[in-house]
Write a protein that holds these residues in place. Structure first.
Motif, PDB file in Angstrom:
ATOM      1  N   THR A 105       0.830  -1.206   0.000  1.00 47.62           N
ATOM      2  CA  THR A 105       0.000   0.000   0.000  1.00 47.62           C
ATOM      3  C   THR A 105       0.861   1.251   0.000  1.00 47.62           C
ATOM      4  OG1 THR A 105      -1.742  -1.173   1.222  1.00 47.62           O
ATOM      5  CG2 THR A 105      -1.844   1.242   1.212  1.00 47.62           C
ATOM      6  N   LEU A 106       1.904   1.262   0.810  1.00 54.40           N
ATOM      7  CA  LEU A 106       2.809   2.413   0.875  1.00 54.40           C
ATOM      8  C   LEU A 106       3.469   2.667  -0.477  1.00 54.40           C
ATOM      9  CD1 LEU A 106       4.545   1.659   4.296  1.00 54.40           C
ATOM     10  CD2 LEU A 106       2.993   3.565   3.833  1.00 54.40           C
ATOM     11  N   GLU A 107       3.919   1.619  -1.111  1.00 52.59           N
ATOM     12  CA  GLU A 107       4.619   1.778  -2.386  1.00 52.59           C
ATOM     13  C   GLU A 107       3.658   2.196  -3.493  1.00 52.59           C
ATOM     14  OE1 GLU A 107       8.351  -1.218  -1.374  1.00 52.59           O
ATOM     15  OE2 GLU A 107       6.813  -1.882  -2.786  1.00 52.59           O
ATOM     16  N   ALA A 108       2.402   1.730  -3.414  1.00 50.22           N
ATOM     17  CA  ALA A 108       1.414   2.124  -4.418  1.00 50.22           C
ATOM     18  C   ALA A 108       0.995   3.582  -4.237  1.00 50.22           C
ATOM     19  CB  ALA A 108       0.193   1.211  -4.325  1.00 50.22           C
ATOM     20  N   CYS A 109       0.894   4.025  -2.993  1.00 50.00           N
ATOM     21  CA  CYS A 109       0.389   5.377  -2.710  1.00 50.00           C
ATOM     22  C   CYS A 109       1.479   6.449  -2.719  1.00 50.00           C
ATOM     23  CB  CYS A 109      -0.310   5.389  -1.351  1.00 50.00           C
ATOM     24  SG  CYS A 109      -1.826   4.413  -1.284  1.00 50.00           S
ATOM     25  N   PHE A 110       2.689   6.089  -2.281  1.00 48.38           N
ATOM     26  CA  PHE A 110       3.738   7.090  -2.115  1.00 48.38           C
ATOM     27  C   PHE A 110       4.974   6.836  -2.978  1.00 48.38           C
ATOM     28  CE2 PHE A 110       1.327   7.036   1.888  1.00 48.38           C
ATOM     29  CZ  PHE A 110       0.971   8.372   1.990  1.00 48.38           C
ATOM     30  N   GLY A 111       5.025   5.692  -3.624  1.00 48.27           N
ATOM     31  CA  GLY A 111       6.174   5.382  -4.460  1.00 48.27           C
ATOM     32  C   GLY A 111       7.394   4.995  -3.647  1.00 48.27           C
ATOM     33  N   GLY A 112       8.457   4.599  -4.345  1.00 45.49           N
ATOM     34  CA  GLY A 112       9.705   4.246  -3.684  1.00 45.49           C
ATOM     35  C   GLY A 112       9.694   2.839  -3.112  1.00 45.49           C
ATOM     36  N   THR A 113      10.831   2.476  -2.522  1.00 40.66           N
ATOM     37  CA  THR A 113      10.977   1.193  -1.832  1.00 40.66           C
ATOM     38  C   THR A 113      10.934   1.446  -0.337  1.00 40.66           C
ATOM     39  OG1 THR A 113      12.342   0.309  -3.626  1.00 40.66           O
ATOM     40  CG2 THR A 113      12.463  -0.813  -1.495  1.00 40.66           C
ATOM     41  N   TRP A 114      10.065   0.721   0.368  1.00 40.06           N
ATOM     42  CA  TRP A 114       9.836   1.002   1.780  1.00 40.06           C
ATOM     43  C   TRP A 114      10.420  -0.076   2.677  1.00 40.06           C
ATOM     44  CZ3 TRP A 114       7.259   5.167   4.157  1.00 40.06           C
ATOM     45  CH2 TRP A 114       6.782   6.125   3.263  1.00 40.06           C
ATOM     46  N   LYS A 115      11.027   0.376   3.777  1.00 37.90           N
ATOM     47  CA  LYS A 115      11.411  -0.490   4.877  1.00 37.90           C
ATOM     48  C   LYS A 115      10.529  -0.135   6.073  1.00 37.90           C
ATOM     49  CE  LYS A 115      15.018  -2.861   3.320  1.00 37.90           C
ATOM     50  NZ  LYS A 115      15.057  -2.406   1.924  1.00 37.90           N
TER      51      LYS A 115
END
Length: 224
Positions: A105-115
């Protein structure tokens, strides 16, 4: 028995403390009602939060580098910090976030690679086993919480006061509290969570929805 221990510890705190530093009249009243009814209080603000107002890009870069090297994450990764508080009854089922769905969800909404950094309360740090997934990072033993806040892009907690510190950055934060009714009855809150800027989720479906529908302009207006 437990309440008696709390009362005994509270009296000891008051006896051995010379003064307290508070950030507001509200916090001073909390001190008075809990551990320090007779101790002198100085309303000077919290020095620990000065770092959240740092403007020097070199200083901020060094903090970011320090945190990333310690946690062994890439400096280009986006960071979500999940740091809930403990429960008096020892329940750890309330930390049941679907982290895989959260990352997607984070990557779809805000882009980038998340940790996703996991920082559990010291009462729980030896009871909660973290996943082996490489995007979940155990940050429980990182000493300086304010340094973590300095590099965090989005925060999630339940009833922990660190959200009020993180609010000073203006960055998004969310509440995930599956046991809100029970917690409010058992321990109680100083003010309704609904009066804070943080979108509240009682389950994971609501958490994902709150992230997907997050309105930054509305949030920052409520933060101010």
């Amino acid at each position: 028995v437990k309440n008696q221990r709390w009362v005994k510890a509270s009296k000891k705190c008051n006896k051995y403390t010379d003064f307290c530093i508070s950030n507001s009249a509200f916090e001073s009243s909390v001190y008075r009602e809990t551990h320090w009814p007779t101790v002198k209080i100085w309303e000077l603000g919290h020095a620990r939060n000065d770092i959240l107002f740092e403007k020097d890009s070199e200083v901020l870069s060094e903090i970011h580098k320090k945190v990333c090297e310690y946690l062994k994450i890439d400096i280009t990764d986006k960071i979500l910090l999940y740091a809930p508080t403990f429960r008096d009854n020892g329940d750890i089922s309330v930390y049941d976030i679907d982290f895989k769905r959260l990352k997607e969800t984070l990557e779809a909404c805000f882009g980038g690679t998340w940790k996703i950094l996991l920082r559990y309360h010291f009462h729980n740090r030896n009871r909660i086993l973290t996943s082996k997934m490489d995007y979940l990072i155990d940050a429980t033993k990182y000493i300086d919480m304010q340094e973590l806040l300095c590099v965090t892009d989005i925060g999630i907690s339940d009833y922990s006061s660190w959200l009020c510190d993180f609010l000073l950055t203006g960055r998004p934060a969310f509440i995930y509290a599956t046991d809100l009714a029970e917690y409010n009855t058992e321990r109680g809150l100083y003010y309704p969570l609904e009066t804070t800027p943080f979108p509240i989720a009682l389950n994971h479906v609501e958490l994902v929805y709150n992230i997907q529908c997050f309105d930054m302009n509305k949030y920052q207006a409520e933060v101010r």
